[in-house]
Design an enzyme around this catalytic site. Structure first.
Site, PDB file in Angstrom:
ATOM      1  CD  GLU A   1      15.659   9.551  -1.708  1.00 15.93           C
ATOM      2  OE1 GLU A   1      15.285   9.540  -0.530  1.00 15.93           O
ATOM      3  OE2 GLU A   1      16.603  10.242  -2.120  1.00 15.93           O
TER       4      GLU A   1
ATOM      5  CD  GLU B   1      16.034  13.427  -4.712  1.00 14.31           C
ATOM      6  OE1 GLU B   1      16.676  13.542  -3.647  1.00 14.31           O
ATOM      7  OE2 GLU B   1      14.846  13.080  -4.759  1.00 14.31           O
TER       8      GLU B   1
END
Ligand SMILES: *[C@@H]1O[C@H](CO)[C@@H](O)[C@H](O)[C@H]1NC(C)=O
Ligand SMILES: *[C@@H]1O[C@H](CO)[C@@H](O)[C@H](O)[C@H]1NC(C)=O
Ligand SMILES: *[C@@H]1O[C@H](CO)[C@@H](O)[C@H](O)[C@H]1NC(C)=O
Ligand SMILES: *[C@@H]1O[C@H](CO)[C@@H](O)[C@H](O)[C@H]1NC(C)=O
Length: 428
Positions: A214, A334
Site C-alpha cells: 500500500e 486484499e
C-alpha cells in the site's frame, strides 16, 4: 512473457513418476508426493498461466506467518493455516516477506541479517507452503509502521548520519535508503533456503514479489517520486530474478490526471496520495496489477447498498483497465469488510464477499483480466494478537469457508488447472 520450457516440464513430469523425493534441477522444483510438478506462475497477456494453462487466484492473506514460525512453540499454527487453505482449494497466500528491526527481525539494521530468524521464519514458511501446495505472494516492505516498514528505514538512515530528511517519504527519494532497500531485495532474492536448498529466486513456491504494501507518497501528489521508485525497484528485482512475476502492492487509486479519479475513486483525497494505478501499473517490469477493496474504510459513511455498488464499480473499472489499457492481469490482493467501522452484520459481510467472488468468476468465464482475489485476513485459533477488525478463522462450518470452497471449485472448472488436478478432485 511466454511459457518456458513446456517440453522440458513434460519429460520431467514423466520422470517424476519414478521418484518419491524432493529434488531440484536447474532451479525448477518438482514435488512428487501428489505425482505432480510445480512450475512458475507466468503471465500471458491478461492471464496468469501455469504450464500454458490459465490460472485464477482464489486465496488469502495471513501476514503473520513468519511471526508464528519463528518460535518453535507456535510454529504448528503456520502448518495449520496452510493446510486449511489447501483443504479449501486455495492456491495462493499473501504474507509479509520482511521484518525490519522488529521482534526476531530478519533485518536487524541496514545490511545486517539474523540467520537464525531467517531459518526459522521465512525459510520455514516457504518450505511449508511448498509442502502444502500453496504459492506465496511475498511483500518486501510495508508503507506503514508495522514490523519496520518505511519509518524504520528512515530512522536507520538518520541514525547512520546519511539520511536527507526525517520524512517517511524519504524512503522513496533518499539515495542511501534506496540502496538499503535494494540490498534487502538482493538478500531475499538470492537467499538459499536452508530447508529446501533452493534459492528464493528459483523457487516456484513463490507466486511473485510485491514491492511494497500500500505505497503512498503524500509529499508528492504529482506521483513522480513513487513512479521513479517503482521503476527503479522493479528493474532491480528483474535484474536478479527473471523467474517471478512482480507487482507493486497498490491500493488502486486513480491519479490526479486520470478522468476516473473523479468518477471511480472513493473520494478526492484518493487522487492526492502520490500513487496512480494506471501510470504505476504500466511500467514494463510490473507484470500484474494489485488492487485493494476497502469500501467502508475509504467511505465510512455509506449505507450498505452503496458499499455494494462501490465494490462492483471499483472492480469492474479496474478489470476494464486491465483489458483495455494495461493488458495485464488484475489481482485484488486484499478485500474485506470491517467488523468495527460500521457494525455491518455477518450476512452483510458475506454479501460483499460473494459480490467480489462473483465478479472474478464472471471475468474468468469471459477470459477477462480479473485474475483473482485474496481475502484479508485469515487466522487460526489462538493468535488473537495478530487479529484485526477483519480477522476470520475459516472453520469448517463458517459461511466464508463454504463460499471460498465454492469459488475454488467453480474457477477450477472454468479452466483446467493441470498441476492441481489431484487436489481439486479432493476438494470439489
Ligand atoms: C497466449 O495466449 C494466446 C491467446 O489465448 C495464445 O494464442 C498463445 O499461444 C499464448 N502464448 C503462449 C506463449 O502460451
Ligand atoms: C451491532 O449490531 C448488532 C445486531 O446486528 C446489535 O445487536 C448491536 O447492538 C450493534 N452494536 C452497535 C455498537 O451498534
Ligand atoms: C476463453 O479462452 C479459451 C481458450 O483459453 C477458449 O476456449 C474460450 O472459447 C474462450 N472463451 C471466451 C468466452 O472467449
Ligand atoms: C459443524 O456443524 C455440525 C452440525 O451442524 C456440528 O455437529 C459440528 O460440531 C460443527 N463443527 C464445527 C467445527 O463447528
Amino acid at each position: 512473457m511466454g511459457v518456458r520450457n513446456g517440453m522440458l516440464y513434460h519429460i520431467l513430469g514423466l520422470l517424476s513418476v519414478l521418484a518419491f523425493v524432493y529434488m531440484s534441477f536447474g532451479g525448477l522444483r518438482f514435488r512428487f508426493e501428489e505425482g505432480s510438478e510445480v512450475a512458475f506462475v507466468q503471465r500471458n497477456g491478461t492471464q496468469f498461466v501455469v504450464d500454458g494453462k490459465a490460472f485464477y487466484v482464489n486465496g488469502w492473506n495471513s501476514y503473520w506467518l513468519m511471526f508464528q514460525s519463528v518460535d518453535v512453540d507456535s510454529r504448528h499454527r503456520v502448518r495449520e493455516m496452510l493446510k486449511t487453505g489447501a483443504k479449501m482449494g486455495l492456491t495462493v497466500c499473501r504474507t509479509w516477506g520482511f521484518n525490519d528491526g522488529g521482534y526476531h527481525a530478519l533485518q536487524t539494521s541496514p545490511g545486517r541479517f539474523d540467520e537464525q530468524a531467517f531459518k526459522q521464519a521465512l525459510d520455514y514458511v516457504i518450505a511449508e507452503a511448498g509442502q502444502q501446495g500453496i504459492r506465496l505472494l511475498l511483500s518486501l516492505v510495508n508503507n506503514l509502521e508495522g514490523l519496520g516498514g518505511k519509518p524504520q528505514y528512515v530512522k536507520w538512515a538518520w541514525q547512520d548520519g546519511v539520511g536527507l530528511s526525517s520524512s517517511d517519504d524519504s524512503f522513496f527519494f533518499d539515495p542511501s535508503i534506496r540502496s538499503y532497500f535494494k540490498n534487502y531485495i538482493k538478500t531475499i532474492l538470492t537467499r538459499k533456503n536452508t530447508i529446501t536448498g533452493i534459492e528464493y529466486r528459483n523457487d516456484p513456491t513463490v507466486f511473485g514479489w510485491e514491492l511494497i504494501n500500500e505505497p503512498r507518497c503524500m509529499s508528492d501528489p504529482s506521483g513522480d517520486t513513487l513512479q521513479e521508485w517503482i521503476e527503479e525497484m522493479s528493474a532491480f528485482v528483474k535484474l536478479i530474478d527473471k523467474n517471478h512475476l512482480v507487482t507493486v502492492g497498490l491500493e488502486g487509486f486513480y491519479g490526479p490526471h486520470d478522468p476516473k479519479s473523479s468518477t471511480v475513486n472513493p473520494g478526492y483525497w484518493a487522487s492526492q496520495v502520490g500513487s496512480d494505478f494506471i501510470r504505476n501499473s504500466k511500467i514494463s517490469n510490473i507484470d500484474f496489477t494489485s488492487v485493494h477493496i476497502y469500501g467502508d474504510q475509504w467511505s465510512y459513511k455509506q449505507e450498505f447498498e452503496d458499499q455494494l455498488k462501490f465494490v462492483s464499480k471499483w472492480m469492474l473499472s479496474h478489470i476494464e483497465d486491465g483489458d483495455e489499457v494495461l493488458h495485464k492481469p488484475v489481482l485484488f490482493s486484499e478485500y474485506g469488510l470491517s467488523q468495527r467501522i460500521q457494525n455491518f452484520s455477518a450476512s452483510d459481510r458475506e454479501k460483499i464477499h460473494k459480490t467480489i467472488l462473483d465478479i472474478i468468476y464472471k471475468s474468468a468465464k469471459r477470459n477477462k483480466s480479473g485474475a483473482g482475489t485474496l481475502i484479508w485476513q485469515f487466522l487460526v485459533d489462538g493468535i488473537n494478537e495478530f487479529s484485526d477488525e477483519y480477522g476470520i478463522v475459516p472453520g469448517g462450518n463458517s459461511s466464508t469457508y463454504s463460499l471460498l470452497v465454492e469459488q475454488s471449485c467453480r474457477l477450477a472448472k472454468v479452466k483446467g488447472w493441470p498441476q492441481q488436478d489431484v487436489k481439486f478432485k479432493q476438494v470439489c
